[in-house]
Scaffold this active site. Structure first.
Site, PDB file in Angstrom:
ATOM      1  N   PHE A 284       0.812  -1.218   0.000  1.00  0.00           N
ATOM      2  CA  PHE A 284       0.000   0.000   0.000  1.00  0.00           C
ATOM      3  C   PHE A 284       0.851   1.277   0.000  1.00  0.00           C
ATOM      4  CE2 PHE A 284      -1.685  -3.327   2.833  1.00  0.00           C
ATOM      5  CZ  PHE A 284      -2.617  -3.869   1.962  1.00  0.00           C
ATOM      6  N   CYS A 285       1.951   1.210  -0.740  1.00  0.00           N
ATOM      7  CA  CYS A 285       2.841   2.371  -0.855  1.00  0.00           C
ATOM      8  C   CYS A 285       3.312   2.854   0.519  1.00  0.00           C
ATOM      9  CB  CYS A 285       2.164   3.509  -1.622  1.00  0.00           C
ATOM     10  SG  CYS A 285       1.645   3.048  -3.286  1.00  0.00           S
ATOM     11  N   ASN A 286       3.454   1.943   1.457  1.00  0.00           N
ATOM     12  CA  ASN A 286       3.875   2.289   2.814  1.00  0.00           C
ATOM     13  C   ASN A 286       4.861   1.220   3.283  1.00  0.00           C
ATOM     14  OD1 ASN A 286       4.171   3.115   5.457  1.00  0.00           O
ATOM     15  ND2 ASN A 286       1.989   3.488   5.775  1.00  0.00           N
TER      16      ASN A 286
END
Length: 565
Positions: free
Chosen positions: A110-112
Site C-alpha cells: 500500500f505504498c507504505n
C-alpha cells in the site's frame, strides 16, 4: 504553486457544491465517521473472534489500536489470512478468491514500505532478498520462503452498508470452512472452523442480522473425499525411479534428465488465434519465434483500446476461430452469427498504440482489422468493440520478472500472451484435480472440459501428477524449451468454455487441492541457446524433461510452493 498552467478554478468553485451535496446526503463528516467506524469495528470484532477448532486464529490483523475509538482509528482493516497451522495465506490468493465473490480488496504494501516492514517483521536484508527473488511492487509474489511480502486491506466509505460487511465476513468463513479446505493437503482431516460470540448489542444494527454461528463439519460428512486426499499426500515414486533421479541430481557435470518410468508424450495441441476466444485444436502445427504460429496474434478491444478478456465478457469463449493455412485466412464462427474471415496477410494501414492489459503493464503496437469484423464482434457481444492484430514490426518482448537461467530474456519475442510463449499442462494433474472438483460439485466432470478450462498450448501425459513442476527445461524433438515458472490461475478457469457460465467452485477447489495456491501448469519459452527448432510440433511427440537442481522426490506441499516468475 505546483500547478502546470492555469489554476483549475472551475474545480475549486465546484468544491463548495460538492461539500453541500455530501452534507445533504450524509449529514456531515461526523456522521460519516460514526457510520464507517461502526462498520469497521463490527468487522474487526468478528474477524478477531474467528478461530479454528485447535484455537488458531483465522486472521492476523495489523493495527496500532484495538478499534475502540474513531479518533485514532480509521475505517480500514489490514490483515492476512492464516491456515490452521498459523501459516500465512498469500494476499494474491486471497485477492483472487475475493474476486469470485465480487469483493474488491487492496493488496501488497500500500505504498507504505515502513509500516509494511514494521508489522510484517521484514528487515532491510529481507527487502533485498525479496528483490533478488524477483519481487517488485504490484506483482503477485506474496510469499518468499513462506513469509508474507504484504497483506490484504479492506476500507469502508459513507456508501458502505452493514450488508457489505456481512458479505465480506461470509466470504472469509465460506472459503475457510469449505469441504475442500478440510481435504488435502492440509495437515489434519478433523479441522473445523468455529466462531465465538459476536457482539449483539450494537445499536446501529439489527440483532437478527448478526452472523449465525458456523456449524462444524465432521469427518463423517466429508466421507470418502479424505481418502482421496491422503493418497496424494503420501505419494512416493517407485524406489527404482527415486534412486535413479537422486543419482541424477548428484551428477553436477551433466544435465539431470528424468530417468525411468513411462515415456511422456504430447496428447493435445491448442492455439488461441484471438486472445480469450475459444481454442483451435490441431494435431500438428508450425512453430515460430513467438511460439505456435498465429497463437494470440489478435485480440478484441473496447472503444478505449483496452483488451477485453473472458473476465469481462465470458461469451468470448463461444467465439471459435480457426486457421486455414492453405487459404491464408482465419475463419471466425459463433452460434447465431454468419461465419466471417480475416486474412492472415498483414495490413498495417491503421496502426495504433494500445495498453495490452494492466496485469502485464506493457504496451504493444497493433493495427485495426477493419469495420466489417468490428461490427461482427460488436453485434455478438452487444457492445462496441474492435478486433486488432499485433504489428510484426514491433513484437512484444518478454516481461518475466524472474527468468532464472533464461539468457537474454528481454530479447525473447512474445505475441499477445500474458506471460510466456507456451503454457503446458499435464493431463495426469488434471485427473488428480478432477476428483476433488467432482466431489465438491457432487456431479461428474468430463476430462476434456477441464482441459479446455485451463487453456494450455501443450497438453502432455506424464506418469505422475504435478511432476512437471520439478522440471527446469524440456525437449520435444529438437525443440528446446526453458521453464520460466508455474502458472498461477485466475477466475477464467471458473468459466465453462462450452457455455460461458461461471462457477467459482473451480478456483476454490484448485486452491484447496494445491495447498492454498492456484498453480497449475508451467510457462515455457524457446531456449535461446538453441537456434534450430522444428518447423512443426506434433501430437504423439516424446517429451524429455530435465530436472531442476536439488530436486526432492516428493510432491509439492503448501510450504514448498514456488512463486511465479
Amino acid at each position: 504553486r505546483f500547478e502546470d498552467g492555469t489554476v483549475s478554478f472551475l474545480d475549486i468553485i465546484a468544491l463548495k457544491h460538492g461539500f453541500d451535496v455530501l452534507e445533504k446526503l450524509t449529514g456531515g463528516m461526523e456522521k460519516i465517521q460514526q457510520h464507517t467506524f461502526a462498520l469497521a469495528h463490527y468487522t474487526y470484532t468478528v474477524l478477531s473472534t474467528l478461530k479454528y477448532a485447535n484455537g488458531a486464529p483465522v486472521v492476523r490483523i495489523y493495527s496500532d489500536t484495538d478499534f475502540s475509538s474513531p479518533d485514532v482509528q480509521g475505517p480500514i482493516i489490514n490483515f492476512n489470512l492464516l491456515d490452521e497451522n498459523g501459516e500465512v495465506i498469500g494476499f494474491s490468493q486471497v485477492d483472487k478468491m475475493a474476486s469470485l465473490y465480487n469483493i474488491h480488496v487492496r493488496t501488497g504494501c500500500f505504498c507504505n514500505t515502513g509500516a509494511c516492514q514494521m508489522h510484517l517483521g521484514i528487515s532491510n536484508e529481507d527487502i533485498q532478498r525479496n528483490l533478488q527473488a524477483g519481487h517488485v511492487c504490484g506483482d503477485d509474489i506474496d510469499l518468499v520462503d513462506g513469509r508474507p511480502t504484504g497483506s490484504v486491506r479492506i476500507s469502508f466509505g459513507y456508501m458502505s452498508s452493514f450488508e457489505d460487511a456481512q458479505t465480506f465476513l461470509k466470504f472469509i468463513i465460506a472459503t475457510r470452512l469449505s469441504k475442500s479446505d478440510n481435504e488435502i493437503p492440509v495437515q489434519s482431516s478433523d479441522t473445523k472452523l468455529t466462531t465465538e460470540s459476536v457482539p449483539d448489542d450494537y445499536p446501529s444494527f439489527n440483532n437478527a442480522d448478526i452472523l449465525s454461528p458456523i456449524p462444524h463439519i465432521s469427518d463423517r460428512e466429508l466421507g470418502d473425499d479424505l481418502s482421496v486426499g491422503k493418497s496424494t499426500v503420501n505419494w512416493q515414486p517407485p524406489e527404482a525411479a527415486a534412486e535413479s533421479i537422486r543419482a541424477a541430481v548428484c551428477e553436477t557435470a551433466v544435465p539431470k534428465y528424468r530417468r525411468g518410468g513411462k515415456p511422456i508424450t504430447v496428447t493435445n495441441i491448442y492455439l488461441y488465434p484471438v486472445k480469450s476466444c475459444s481454442a483451435f485444436e490441431v494435431t500438428e502445427w508450425p512453430v515460430g519465434n513467438q511460439g505456435l504460429l498465429y497463437d494470440r496474434n489478435w485480440m478484441v478491444v473496447n472503444q478505449n483500446g483496452v483488451c477485453i478478456t473472458q473476465k469481462q465478457e465470458p461469451r468470448l469463449c463461444l467465439v471459435n476461430p480457426s486457421i486455414d493455412l492453405k487459404q491464408k485466412v482465419m475463419v471466425i464462427q459463433a452460434e447465431g452469427m454468419d461465419p466471417i474471415s480475416v486474412s492472415l496477410e498483414e495490413n498495417t494501414g491503421k496502426e495504433t498504440v494500445i495498453c495490452e492489459s494492466k496485469v502485464c503493464s506493457h504496451r504493444v503496437k497493433t493495427y485495426d482489422c477493419g469495420e466489417r469484423i468490428a461490427a461482427w464482434f460488436s453485434m455478438f457481444l452487444g457492445r462496441p468493440c474492435r478486433l486488432i492484430r499485433q504489428s510484426s514490426d514491433m513484437k512484444n518482448t518478454s516481461h518475466q520478472k524472474n527468468t532464472k537461467g533464461l539468457t537474454s530474456a528481454a530479447n525473447l519475442s512474445l505475441s499477445l500472451v500474458n506471460e510466456a510463449q507456451y503454457l503446458l499442462i499435464n493431463v495426469t494433474s488434471i485427473m488428480h484435480l478432477k476428483e476433488h472438483i467432482s466431489a465438491r460439485l457432487e456431479e461428474p466432470l468430463e476430462t476434456e472440459e477441464l482441459i479446455r478450462r485451463f487453456r494450455a498450448n501443450i497438453v502432455i501425459s506424464a506418469p505422475e501428477s504435478f511432476e512437471e513442476e520439478e522440471w527446469a527445461e524440456i525437449s520435444i524433438g529438437t525443440l528446446h524449451l526453458q521453464v520460466v515458472g508455474p502458472c498461477s490461475r485466475c477466475q477464467i478457469i471458473c468459466i465453462d468454455q462450452r457455455s460461458g457460465e461461471r462457477n467459482k467452485e473451480f478456483l476454490q477447489s484448485l486452491s484447496a487441492a494445491r495447498g492454498r495456491k492456484t498453480n497449475l501448469g508451467i510457462y515455457l519459452m524457446n531456449q535461446p541457446l538453441h537456434s534450430s527448432f522444428p518447423d512443426v510440433l506434433s501430437v504423439g511427440s516424446q517429451v524429455l524433461p530435465v530436472l531442476k537442481e536439488n530436486t526432492e522426490i516428493q510432491p509439492p506441499t503448501s510450504s514448498e510452493e514456488k512463486c511465479s516468475g
